[in-house]
Design an enzyme around this catalytic site. Structure first.
Site, mmCIF file in Angstrom:
data_model
loop_
_atom_site.group_PDB
_atom_site.id
_atom_site.type_symbol
_atom_site.label_atom_id
_atom_site.label_comp_id
_atom_site.label_asym_id
_atom_site.label_seq_id
_atom_site.Cartn_x
_atom_site.Cartn_y
_atom_site.Cartn_z
ATOM 1 N N ASP A 85 4.010 2.795 4.270
ATOM 2 C CA ASP A 85 5.359 2.268 4.506
ATOM 3 C C ASP A 85 6.422 3.351 4.338
ATOM 4 O O ASP A 85 7.310 3.515 5.173
ATOM 5 C CB ASP A 85 5.663 1.120 3.534
ATOM 6 C CG ASP A 85 4.644 0.018 3.618
ATOM 7 O OD1 ASP A 85 3.838 0.032 4.565
ATOM 8 O OD2 ASP A 85 4.640 -0.856 2.736
ATOM 9 N N SER A 119 9.780 -9.792 4.122
ATOM 10 C CA SER A 119 9.291 -10.059 5.478
ATOM 11 C C SER A 119 8.026 -9.272 5.803
ATOM 12 O O SER A 119 7.433 -9.450 6.853
ATOM 13 C CB SER A 119 10.367 -9.657 6.492
ATOM 14 O OG SER A 119 10.635 -8.265 6.361
HETATM 15 C C1 GLA Z 1 1.781 -2.795 1.959
HETATM 16 C C2 GLA Z 1 1.634 -1.433 1.283
HETATM 17 C C3 GLA Z 1 1.026 -0.396 2.224
HETATM 18 C C4 GLA Z 1 -0.249 -0.929 2.889
HETATM 19 C C5 GLA Z 1 -0.036 -2.338 3.452
HETATM 20 C C6 GLA Z 1 -1.302 -2.945 3.962
HETATM 21 O O1 GLA Z 1 2.723 -2.746 2.986
HETATM 22 O O2 GLA Z 1 2.880 -0.970 0.808
HETATM 23 O O3 GLA Z 1 0.779 0.795 1.519
HETATM 24 O O4 GLA Z 1 -1.330 -0.906 2.004
HETATM 25 O O5 GLA Z 1 0.523 -3.214 2.496
HETATM 26 O O6 GLA Z 1 -1.798 -2.235 5.037
#
Ligand code: GLA
Length: 371
Positions: free
Chosen positions: A157, A108
């Site tokens: 994240d 998601s």
């Molecule tokens: C994914 C990656 C993050 C970030 C986002 C884009 O979620 O895990 O580290 O780079 O994409 O912002």
């Protein structure tokens, strides 16, 4: 959950703004969600980690002295990667039973894998009765994602999943790996998260390709500017030296430079309660991710466009890696139900299958409970 001694959870996340700039040393503005992964844990007195899931019939056993040999496990590779990296960092791994229950929808773009990794590391720390350092856990979880899932991801994240706080957004400086908590207040507006439901394939290769392009841009700009990452290039410097880049590499770098600037403006807008300005920045971010960074796709574009068109919506953008996954929209509270209905209708008409709205709040990152 009979006999388990602990319940340890880590959050999924939403990124309000600051997309595809964490791996360029930028500041990002995510928040942890009430959608989370929970691990029920107990020590088992053996030299094995037994893994089970509430929604899968599979059971996997990891031998603690062979943690490096489970890279090809279908479901348990995240757990194995975390345990291996935890051990490699000098921590104790004790035999335990871990039962997983994840409410972050997979694929998601709300970071189910980060929630699984961070909660696994937190569970290992609890089982070994070790101090929990959330920054270290975020970094080890990011390494597990890179080494075991093959995504050369940034720190956003895993950091948000570990360090989130109820009712706060996280202004994370990805260069320093330090954060400031900003009260998440939208006044008379609410945040709405909608999944475009596009199965997101090939994300890993496209993601890694974007990273390579930004690295190329940095190397070129470093011939004329004393910068250590792309986020340090100011809009003024980019106007002066951007001509050294060409084609897609120019576009990618332009997005990074401008998105970094938008994050600062967005934080300022939220602090001042100027939600209309915050919304406009979300719209500008989506446009840039569509036109310059090219990570949206027709489904996310249709969803964001349907949202932006609604009179009660001040801004909407894709969130996360892109190529599928969710949008985040800021909508007048009193019109949220109408917004959900209209956007869902419009999306179905445009794309041919339905989107899905999630109910989630801004919540704590890691939560440890003794049972
Ligand atoms: C994914 C990656 C993050 C970030 C986002 C884009 O979620 O895990 O580290 O780079 O994409 O912002």
């Amino acid at each position: 959950m009979a006999d388990y001694t602990h319940k340890i959870s880590a959050a999924g996340r939403i990124n309000i703004i600051g997309e595809h700039i964490d791996y360029c040393g930028g500041k990002v503005f995510p928040a942890a969600l009430s959608l989370k992964n929970t691990v029920y844990a107990r020590r088992n007195g053996t030299d094995k980690i037994n893994i089970a899931w509430t929604d899968l019939p599979d059971k996997v056993t990891l031998e603690i002295d062979k943690l490096d040999s489970y890279r090809n496990e279908k479901y348990a590779k995240y757990q194995a990667g975390c345990a291996y990296l935890w051990q490699k960092a000098g921590h104790k791994v004790v035999g335990c039973d871990l039962l997983y229950d994840c409410t972050v929808p997979f694929g998601s773009g709300l970071s189910s894998s980060a929630a699984i990794e961070v909660s696994t590391l937190a569970a290992l720390a609890v089982m070994a009765e070790e101090e929990m350092d959330k920054k270290e856990i975020s970094i080890l979880a990011q390494s597990a994602e890179r080494e075991y899932a093959g995504v050369n991801c940034g720190i956003m994240d895993q950091y948000a999943s570990a360090n989130g706080k109820k009712d706060y957004a996280i202004l994370l400086d990805c260069k320093k790996i330090e954060h400031e908590l900003v009260p998440f207040s939208l006044g008379e507006y609410a945040l709405v998260i909608i999944n475009c439901n596009k199965p997101h394939n090939l994300v890993e290769s496209k993601y890694n390709e974007r990273r390579a392009e930004t690295e190329e841009a940095l190397a070129r700009l470093q011939t004329v500017l004393p910068v250590s990452c792309l986020a340090e290039v100011s809009p003024k410097d980019f106007a002066k030296y951007g001509h050294l880049l060409s084609g897609k590499v120019y576009d990618r770098a332009k997005h990074v430079v401008e998105e970094c600037d938008r994050v600062n403006q967005a934080v300022d807008a939220m602090k001042k309660g100027d939600i209309v300005r915050l919304g406009a920045l979300l719209n500008a971010s989506h446009k840039s991710l569509r036109e310059l960074y090219e990570v949206t796709g027709k489904e996310l574009d249709a969803l964001a466009a349907a949202a932006q068109k609604h009179p009660a919506c001040v801004g909407s953008r894709m969130t996360g890696a892109g190529f599928g996954g969710c949008t985040v929209s800021i909508v007048k509270k009193e019109a949220v139900e109408d917004f959900k209905e209209q956007v869902s209708k419009e999306y179905l008409k445009e794309i041919g299958y339905p989107c899905r709205v999630y109910e989630a709040e801004i919540a704590d990152g890691i939560i440890v409970e003794t049972l």
